[in-house]
Design a protein around this motif. Structure first.
Motif, PDB file in Angstrom:
ATOM      1  N   PHE A 285       0.604  -1.125   0.168  1.00  0.00           N
ATOM      2  CA  PHE A 285      -0.091  -0.105   0.002  1.00  0.00           C
ATOM      3  C   PHE A 285       0.712   1.192   0.018  1.00  0.00           C
ATOM      4  O   PHE A 285       0.585   2.124  -0.809  1.00  0.00           O
ATOM      5  N   GLY A 286       1.739   1.502   0.955  1.00  0.00           N
ATOM      6  CA  GLY A 286       2.692   2.369   0.841  1.00  0.00           C
ATOM      7  C   GLY A 286       3.445   2.970  -0.208  1.00  0.00           C
ATOM      8  O   GLY A 286       3.442   3.955  -0.865  1.00  0.00           O
ATOM      9  N   GLU A 287       3.863   1.968  -1.162  1.00  0.00           N
ATOM     10  CA  GLU A 287       4.506   2.031  -2.444  1.00  0.00           C
ATOM     11  C   GLU A 287       3.412   2.520  -3.342  1.00  0.00           C
ATOM     12  O   GLU A 287       3.754   3.391  -4.179  1.00  0.00           O
ATOM     13  N   TYR A 288       2.293   1.829  -3.239  1.00  0.00           N
ATOM     14  CA  TYR A 288       1.223   2.351  -4.447  1.00  0.00           C
ATOM     15  C   TYR A 288       0.875   3.778  -4.095  1.00  0.00           C
ATOM     16  O   TYR A 288       0.632   4.618  -4.931  1.00  0.00           O
ATOM     17  N   CYS A 289       1.078   4.225  -2.892  1.00  0.00           N
ATOM     18  CA  CYS A 289       0.448   5.678  -2.517  1.00  0.00           C
ATOM     19  C   CYS A 289       1.598   6.450  -3.196  1.00  0.00           C
ATOM     20  O   CYS A 289       1.064   7.414  -3.745  1.00  0.00           O
ATOM     21  N   LYS A 290       2.753   6.227  -2.972  1.00  0.00           N
ATOM     22  CA  LYS A 290       3.895   7.082  -3.531  1.00  0.00           C
ATOM     23  C   LYS A 290       3.762   7.150  -4.948  1.00  0.00           C
ATOM     24  O   LYS A 290       4.111   8.294  -5.432  1.00  0.00           O
ATOM     25  N   ARG A 291       3.455   6.016  -5.792  1.00  0.00           N
ATOM     26  CA  ARG A 291       3.356   6.073  -7.315  1.00  0.00           C
ATOM     27  C   ARG A 291       2.085   6.999  -7.666  1.00  0.00           C
ATOM     28  O   ARG A 291       2.080   7.640  -8.418  1.00  0.00           O
ATOM     29  N   TRP A 292       0.942   6.824  -6.783  1.00  0.00           N
ATOM     30  CA  TRP A 292      -0.171   7.338  -7.214  1.00  0.00           C
ATOM     31  C   TRP A 292       0.012   9.032  -7.186  1.00  0.00           C
ATOM     32  O   TRP A 292      -0.165   9.655  -8.077  1.00  0.00           O
ATOM     33  N   VAL A 293       0.703   9.348  -6.206  1.00  0.00           N
ATOM     34  CA  VAL A 293       0.919  10.846  -6.064  1.00  0.00           C
ATOM     35  C   VAL A 293       1.863  11.313  -6.837  1.00  0.00           C
ATOM     36  O   VAL A 293       1.700  12.247  -7.653  1.00  0.00           O
ATOM     37  N   SER A 294       3.105  10.289  -7.215  1.00  0.00           N
ATOM     38  CA  SER A 294       4.131  10.867  -8.182  1.00  0.00           C
ATOM     39  C   SER A 294       3.677  10.950  -9.596  1.00  0.00           C
ATOM     40  O   SER A 294       4.086  11.666 -10.322  1.00  0.00           O
ATOM     41  N   GLU A 295       2.648  10.102  -9.662  1.00  0.00           N
ATOM     42  CA  GLU A 295       2.140  10.271 -11.113  1.00  0.00           C
ATOM     43  C   GLU A 295       1.036  11.453 -11.524  1.00  0.00           C
ATOM     44  O   GLU A 295       0.570  11.546 -12.479  1.00  0.00           O
ATOM     45  N   GLY A 296       0.978  12.252 -10.292  1.00  0.00           N
ATOM     46  CA  GLY A 296       0.173  13.439 -10.635  1.00  0.00           C
ATOM     47  C   GLY A 296      -1.244  13.096 -10.541  1.00  0.00           C
ATOM     48  O   GLY A 296      -2.180  14.010 -11.064  1.00  0.00           O
ATOM     49  N   ASN A 297      -1.639  12.127  -9.917  1.00  0.00           N
ATOM     50  CA  ASN A 297      -3.166  11.806  -9.818  1.00  0.00           C
ATOM     51  C   ASN A 297      -4.382  12.644  -8.942  1.00  0.00           C
ATOM     52  O   ASN A 297      -5.380  12.637  -9.201  1.00  0.00           O
ATOM     53  N   ALA A 298      -3.460  13.366  -7.929  1.00  0.00           N
ATOM     54  CA  ALA A 298      -4.091  14.460  -7.190  1.00  0.00           C
ATOM     55  C   ALA A 298      -5.108  15.546  -7.882  1.00  0.00           C
ATOM     56  O   ALA A 298      -6.050  15.666  -7.443  1.00  0.00           O
ATOM     57  N   LYS A 299      -4.562  15.980  -8.995  1.00  0.00           N
ATOM     58  CA  LYS A 299      -5.363  16.939  -9.969  1.00  0.00           C
ATOM     59  C   LYS A 299      -5.727  18.286  -8.967  1.00  0.00           C
ATOM     60  O   LYS A 299      -6.301  18.779  -9.682  1.00  0.00           O
ATOM     61  N   ASN A 300      -5.187  18.345  -7.852  1.00  0.00           N
ATOM     62  CA  ASN A 300      -5.252  19.610  -7.240  1.00  0.00           C
ATOM     63  C   ASN A 300      -4.082  20.118  -6.465  1.00  0.00           C
ATOM     64  O   ASN A 300      -3.274  19.234  -5.694  1.00  0.00           O
ATOM     65  N   LYS A 301      -3.442  21.429  -6.697  1.00  0.00           N
ATOM     66  CA  LYS A 301      -2.008  21.513  -6.384  1.00  0.00           C
ATOM     67  C   LYS A 301      -1.892  21.591  -4.848  1.00  0.00           C
ATOM     68  O   LYS A 301      -0.936  20.991  -4.339  1.00  0.00           O
ATOM     69  N   ILE A 302      -2.969  21.900  -4.127  1.00  0.00           N
ATOM     70  CA  ILE A 302      -2.806  21.991  -2.619  1.00  0.00           C
ATOM     71  C   ILE A 302      -2.704  20.616  -2.047  1.00  0.00           C
ATOM     72  O   ILE A 302      -1.966  20.143  -1.054  1.00  0.00           O
ATOM     73  N   ALA A 303      -3.705  19.824  -2.550  1.00  0.00           N
ATOM     74  CA  ALA A 303      -4.081  18.267  -2.324  1.00  0.00           C
ATOM     75  C   ALA A 303      -2.531  17.664  -2.683  1.00  0.00           C
ATOM     76  O   ALA A 303      -2.158  16.866  -1.665  1.00  0.00           O
ATOM     77  N   ASP A 304      -2.141  17.779  -3.633  1.00  0.00           N
ATOM     78  CA  ASP A 304      -0.832  17.124  -4.172  1.00  0.00           C
ATOM     79  C   ASP A 304       0.216  17.330  -3.303  1.00  0.00           C
ATOM     80  O   ASP A 304       0.804  16.913  -2.689  1.00  0.00           O
ATOM     81  N   ARG A 305       0.317  18.905  -2.667  1.00  0.00           N
ATOM     82  CA  ARG A 305       1.464  19.342  -1.810  1.00  0.00           C
ATOM     83  C   ARG A 305       1.318  18.721  -0.484  1.00  0.00           C
ATOM     84  O   ARG A 305       2.220  18.028   0.247  1.00  0.00           O
ATOM     85  N   LEU A 306       0.069  18.449  -0.036  1.00  0.00           N
ATOM     86  CA  LEU A 306      -0.300  17.962   1.362  1.00  0.00           C
ATOM     87  C   LEU A 306       0.073  16.332   1.305  1.00  0.00           C
ATOM     88  O   LEU A 306       0.633  15.805   2.371  1.00  0.00           O
ATOM     89  N   LEU A 307      -0.408  15.895   0.499  1.00  0.00           N
ATOM     90  CA  LEU A 307      -0.029  14.293   0.015  1.00  0.00           C
ATOM     91  C   LEU A 307       1.218  13.908  -0.024  1.00  0.00           C
ATOM     92  O   LEU A 307       1.977  13.206   0.657  1.00  0.00           O
ATOM     93  N   ARG A 308       2.311  14.947  -0.930  1.00  0.00           N
ATOM     94  CA  ARG A 308       3.527  14.748  -1.062  1.00  0.00           C
ATOM     95  C   ARG A 308       4.286  14.842   0.359  1.00  0.00           C
ATOM     96  O   ARG A 308       5.071  14.100   0.792  1.00  0.00           O
ATOM     97  N   ASP A 309       3.855  16.038   1.218  1.00  0.00           N
ATOM     98  CA  ASP A 309       4.177  15.986   2.614  1.00  0.00           C
ATOM     99  C   ASP A 309       4.045  15.070   3.333  1.00  0.00           C
ATOM    100  O   ASP A 309       4.791  14.490   4.301  1.00  0.00           O
ATOM    101  N   LEU A 310       2.995  14.483   3.456  1.00  0.00           N
ATOM    102  CA  LEU A 310       2.574  13.243   4.063  1.00  0.00           C
ATOM    103  C   LEU A 310       3.399  12.154   4.031  1.00  0.00           C
ATOM    104  O   LEU A 310       3.676  11.118   4.752  1.00  0.00           O
ATOM    105  N   LEU A 311       3.641  11.701   2.438  1.00  0.00           N
ATOM    106  CA  LEU A 311       4.484  10.679   2.137  1.00  0.00           C
ATOM    107  C   LEU A 311       5.680  11.013   2.223  1.00  0.00           C
ATOM    108  O   LEU A 311       6.526   9.746   1.799  1.00  0.00           O
ATOM    109  N   GLY A 312       6.494  12.137   2.364  1.00  0.00           N
ATOM    110  CA  GLY A 312       7.735  12.144   2.511  1.00  0.00           C
ATOM    111  C   GLY A 312       8.396  12.372   0.915  1.00  0.00           C
ATOM    112  O   GLY A 312       9.430  11.861   0.848  1.00  0.00           O
ATOM    113  N   LEU A 313       7.493  12.341  -0.019  1.00  0.00           N
ATOM    114  CA  LEU A 313       8.019  12.691  -1.203  1.00  0.00           C
ATOM    115  C   LEU A 313       8.576  14.198  -1.457  1.00  0.00           C
ATOM    116  O   LEU A 313       7.906  15.087  -1.448  1.00  0.00           O
TER     117      LEU A 313
END
Length: 100
Positions: free
Chosen positions: A58-86
């Motif tokens: 699951f953790g690896e999937y999360c990182k790939r999902w966010v890295s591929e730009g699936n968040a579609k929202n700049k602020i949400a993407d930033r929050l998820l990247r911070d959360l996942l340590g990307l």
């Protein structure tokens, strides 16, 4: 006639992944700017991970999902990247334009 279907990989989370989701959900719910969108993205990640046939943690999937730009929202993407340590590449400094 055979009624045999291909077995899907059994998905299960480790205890630390479940704890991560609980804490991440609580933290994102408290974020005033973009937290609700990031939380919706987190829910999308969980659903997408369960739906995929790829046998991936699951953790690896999360990182790939966010890295591929699936968040579609700049602020949400930033929050998820911070959360996942990307860590993104450092942003280049803005060029200072000289007044002519």
């Amino acid at each position: 006639m055979s009624r045999v279907s291909a077995a899907l990989p059994r998905k299960s989370m480790h205890e630390y992944e479940r704890t991560f989701l609980k804490l991440a959900g609580d933290g994102l719910a408290r974020e005033k700017l973009g937290g609700a969108v990031a939380l919706a993205c987190l829910l999308d990640i969980v659903a997408s991970w369960h739906a995929t046939r790829i046998d991936i943690e699951f953790g690896e999937y999360c990182k790939r999902w966010v890295s591929e730009g699936n968040a579609k929202n700049k602020i949400a993407d930033r929050l998820l990247r911070d959360l996942l340590g990307l860590d993104d590449e450092p942003t280049p400094p803005r060029r200072i334009r000289k007044a002519a």
